[in-house]
Design a protein around this motif. Sequence first.
Motif, PDB file in Angstrom:
ATOM      1  N   GLU A 278      -5.578 -12.132   6.309  1.00 54.17           N
ATOM      2  CA  GLU A 278      -4.734 -11.121   5.846  1.00 54.17           C
ATOM      3  C   GLU A 278      -4.349 -11.296   4.347  1.00 54.17           C
ATOM      4  O   GLU A 278      -4.622 -10.249   3.445  1.00 54.17           O
ATOM      5  N   HIS A 279      -3.690 -12.126   4.091  1.00 52.86           N
ATOM      6  CA  HIS A 279      -3.060 -12.193   2.796  1.00 52.86           C
ATOM      7  C   HIS A 279      -4.206 -12.366   1.577  1.00 52.86           C
ATOM      8  O   HIS A 279      -4.292 -11.689   0.627  1.00 52.86           O
ATOM      9  N   LEU A 280      -5.371 -13.314   1.862  1.00 53.22           N
ATOM     10  CA  LEU A 280      -6.354 -13.381   1.376  1.00 53.22           C
ATOM     11  C   LEU A 280      -7.015 -12.178   1.047  1.00 53.22           C
ATOM     12  O   LEU A 280      -7.606 -11.850  -0.401  1.00 53.22           O
ATOM     13  N   ASP A 281      -7.289 -11.273   1.937  1.00 54.14           N
ATOM     14  CA  ASP A 281      -7.823  -9.860   1.903  1.00 54.14           C
ATOM     15  C   ASP A 281      -7.271  -9.002   0.938  1.00 54.14           C
ATOM     16  O   ASP A 281      -7.599  -8.473   0.073  1.00 54.14           O
ATOM     17  N   ILE A 282      -5.770  -9.097   1.243  1.00 55.15           N
ATOM     18  CA  ILE A 282      -4.917  -8.213   0.138  1.00 55.15           C
ATOM     19  C   ILE A 282      -5.046  -8.555  -1.231  1.00 55.15           C
ATOM     20  O   ILE A 282      -5.375  -7.936  -2.089  1.00 55.15           O
ATOM     21  N   LYS A 283      -4.851  -9.813  -1.462  1.00 57.66           N
ATOM     22  CA  LYS A 283      -5.178 -10.372  -2.829  1.00 57.66           C
ATOM     23  C   LYS A 283      -6.323 -10.122  -3.411  1.00 57.66           C
ATOM     24  O   LYS A 283      -6.532  -9.690  -4.611  1.00 57.66           O
ATOM     25  N   LYS A 284      -7.383 -10.163  -2.564  1.00 58.87           N
ATOM     26  CA  LYS A 284      -8.792  -9.932  -3.163  1.00 58.87           C
ATOM     27  C   LYS A 284      -8.951  -8.267  -3.561  1.00 58.87           C
ATOM     28  O   LYS A 284      -9.391  -8.127  -4.572  1.00 58.87           O
ATOM     29  N   LYS A 285      -8.427  -7.731  -2.631  1.00 63.44           N
ATOM     30  CA  LYS A 285      -8.381  -6.101  -2.934  1.00 63.44           C
ATOM     31  C   LYS A 285      -7.758  -5.751  -4.247  1.00 63.44           C
ATOM     32  O   LYS A 285      -8.186  -4.966  -4.939  1.00 63.44           O
ATOM     33  N   ILE A 286      -6.576  -6.477  -4.279  1.00 65.74           N
ATOM     34  CA  ILE A 286      -5.729  -6.115  -5.556  1.00 65.74           C
ATOM     35  C   ILE A 286      -6.769  -6.620  -7.073  1.00 65.74           C
ATOM     36  O   ILE A 286      -6.950  -5.895  -7.933  1.00 65.74           O
ATOM     37  N   GLU A 287      -7.113  -7.710  -6.664  1.00 65.63           N
ATOM     38  CA  GLU A 287      -7.807  -8.228  -7.968  1.00 65.63           C
ATOM     39  C   GLU A 287      -9.000  -7.307  -8.306  1.00 65.63           C
ATOM     40  O   GLU A 287      -9.325  -6.983  -9.372  1.00 65.63           O
ATOM     41  N   VAL A 288      -9.807  -6.802  -7.333  1.00 69.10           N
ATOM     42  CA  VAL A 288     -10.887  -6.160  -7.277  1.00 69.10           C
ATOM     43  C   VAL A 288     -10.257  -4.560  -7.794  1.00 69.10           C
ATOM     44  O   VAL A 288     -11.104  -4.042  -8.889  1.00 69.10           O
ATOM     45  N   GLY A 289      -9.490  -4.032  -7.267  1.00 67.59           N
ATOM     46  CA  GLY A 289      -9.017  -2.718  -7.530  1.00 67.59           C
ATOM     47  C   GLY A 289      -8.356  -2.626  -9.069  1.00 67.59           C
ATOM     48  O   GLY A 289      -8.852  -1.491  -9.636  1.00 67.59           O
ATOM     49  N   ASP A 290      -7.875  -3.873  -9.411  1.00 62.17           N
ATOM     50  CA  ASP A 290      -7.242  -3.525 -10.801  1.00 62.17           C
ATOM     51  C   ASP A 290      -8.135  -4.623 -11.839  1.00 62.17           C
ATOM     52  O   ASP A 290      -7.676  -4.649 -12.938  1.00 62.17           O
ATOM     53  N   GLY A 291      -9.147  -5.086 -11.547  1.00 58.44           N
ATOM     54  CA  GLY A 291     -10.111  -5.728 -12.349  1.00 58.44           C
ATOM     55  C   GLY A 291      -9.246  -6.992 -12.893  1.00 58.44           C
ATOM     56  O   GLY A 291      -9.542  -7.314 -14.092  1.00 58.44           O
ATOM     57  N   LEU A 292      -8.631  -7.698 -11.959  1.00 56.52           N
ATOM     58  CA  LEU A 292      -8.089  -9.050 -12.197  1.00 56.52           C
ATOM     59  C   LEU A 292      -8.769 -10.010 -12.150  1.00 56.52           C
ATOM     60  O   LEU A 292      -9.598 -10.270 -11.133  1.00 56.52           O
ATOM     61  N   PRO A 293      -8.682 -11.020 -13.252  1.00 57.68           N
ATOM     62  CA  PRO A 293      -9.536 -12.360 -12.921  1.00 57.68           C
ATOM     63  C   PRO A 293      -9.095 -13.105 -11.803  1.00 57.68           C
ATOM     64  O   PRO A 293      -9.824 -13.756 -10.795  1.00 57.68           O
ATOM     65  N   ASP A 294      -7.586 -13.252 -11.401  1.00 62.44           N
ATOM     66  CA  ASP A 294      -6.898 -13.909 -10.405  1.00 62.44           C
ATOM     67  C   ASP A 294      -5.470 -13.537 -10.591  1.00 62.44           C
ATOM     68  O   ASP A 294      -5.026 -13.604 -11.554  1.00 62.44           O
ATOM     69  N   ILE A 295      -4.932 -13.445  -9.276  1.00 64.22           N
ATOM     70  CA  ILE A 295      -3.666 -13.411  -9.214  1.00 64.22           C
ATOM     71  C   ILE A 295      -2.974 -14.901  -8.978  1.00 64.22           C
ATOM     72  O   ILE A 295      -3.468 -15.329  -8.181  1.00 64.22           O
ATOM     73  N   VAL A 296      -2.219 -15.213  -9.554  1.00 64.30           N
ATOM     74  CA  VAL A 296      -1.460 -16.442  -9.609  1.00 64.30           C
ATOM     75  C   VAL A 296       0.094 -16.267  -9.316  1.00 64.30           C
ATOM     76  O   VAL A 296       0.789 -15.258  -9.300  1.00 64.30           O
ATOM     77  N   HIS A 297       0.624 -17.441  -8.697  1.00 60.37           N
ATOM     78  CA  HIS A 297       1.786 -17.745  -8.424  1.00 60.37           C
ATOM     79  C   HIS A 297       2.871 -17.435  -9.363  1.00 60.37           C
ATOM     80  O   HIS A 297       2.397 -17.470 -10.513  1.00 60.37           O
ATOM     81  N   THR A 298       3.980 -16.775  -9.398  1.00 65.21           N
ATOM     82  CA  THR A 298       5.143 -16.404 -10.368  1.00 65.21           C
ATOM     83  C   THR A 298       5.373 -17.820 -11.102  1.00 65.21           C
ATOM     84  O   THR A 298       5.419 -17.591 -12.435  1.00 65.21           O
TER      85      THR A 298
END
Length: 195
Positions: free
Chosen positions: A140-160
Amino acid sequence: ETFRDSILRHEYYLAGKLGVSAGAHILDCGCGIGGPGRNIHRFTQARVTALTLNQAQVDRGNVLCAKEGVAGMVRLVQGDFMKLPFPDNHFDGVFAIESTCHAPDRNKVYSEIRRVLKPGGTFACYEWCLTDKFDRNNAEHLDIKKKIEVGDGLPDIVHTSVCTEALRNSGFDVVEARDVALDEGFHIEEGEPWY
């Protein structure tokens, strides 16, 4: 609190972190059509130069600046935040709202921001980041991360920690780094959901 009010609150909060007022010159780094720049100008009375890579956004944003009566104080320009078209030590403050997460190299974009920031100036930003609660083994976490990346056109979301380390590597003293999703208060619990 309405959705619109919550956006203004976050923009004003960020502006307050810059510690600027009338007479200051600030950079909105990755501005889209410049909405936050116009709001932050009205809040601080600072002059805002807003930069985006997209010329259509520049054109639309400058039309909106004129329509809203702030064209003399807020100006959008086309440019690449990986190679900022400004001299060293040029701005009293710099802000970025969900924009530098699009950079292919955080060290480079933060170094460019540091270069154009006057000594003693502040860089404040909101960024899409992963927190310690993210579990790479949780589908579920991986799915949410991927949807945010695709929805916002992000290359990768990284840790703070990747962002704070890149800021330090670029010469910044990190004064505050926090997860605003953990904020509490009436405006959160009783406010209008963002979705």
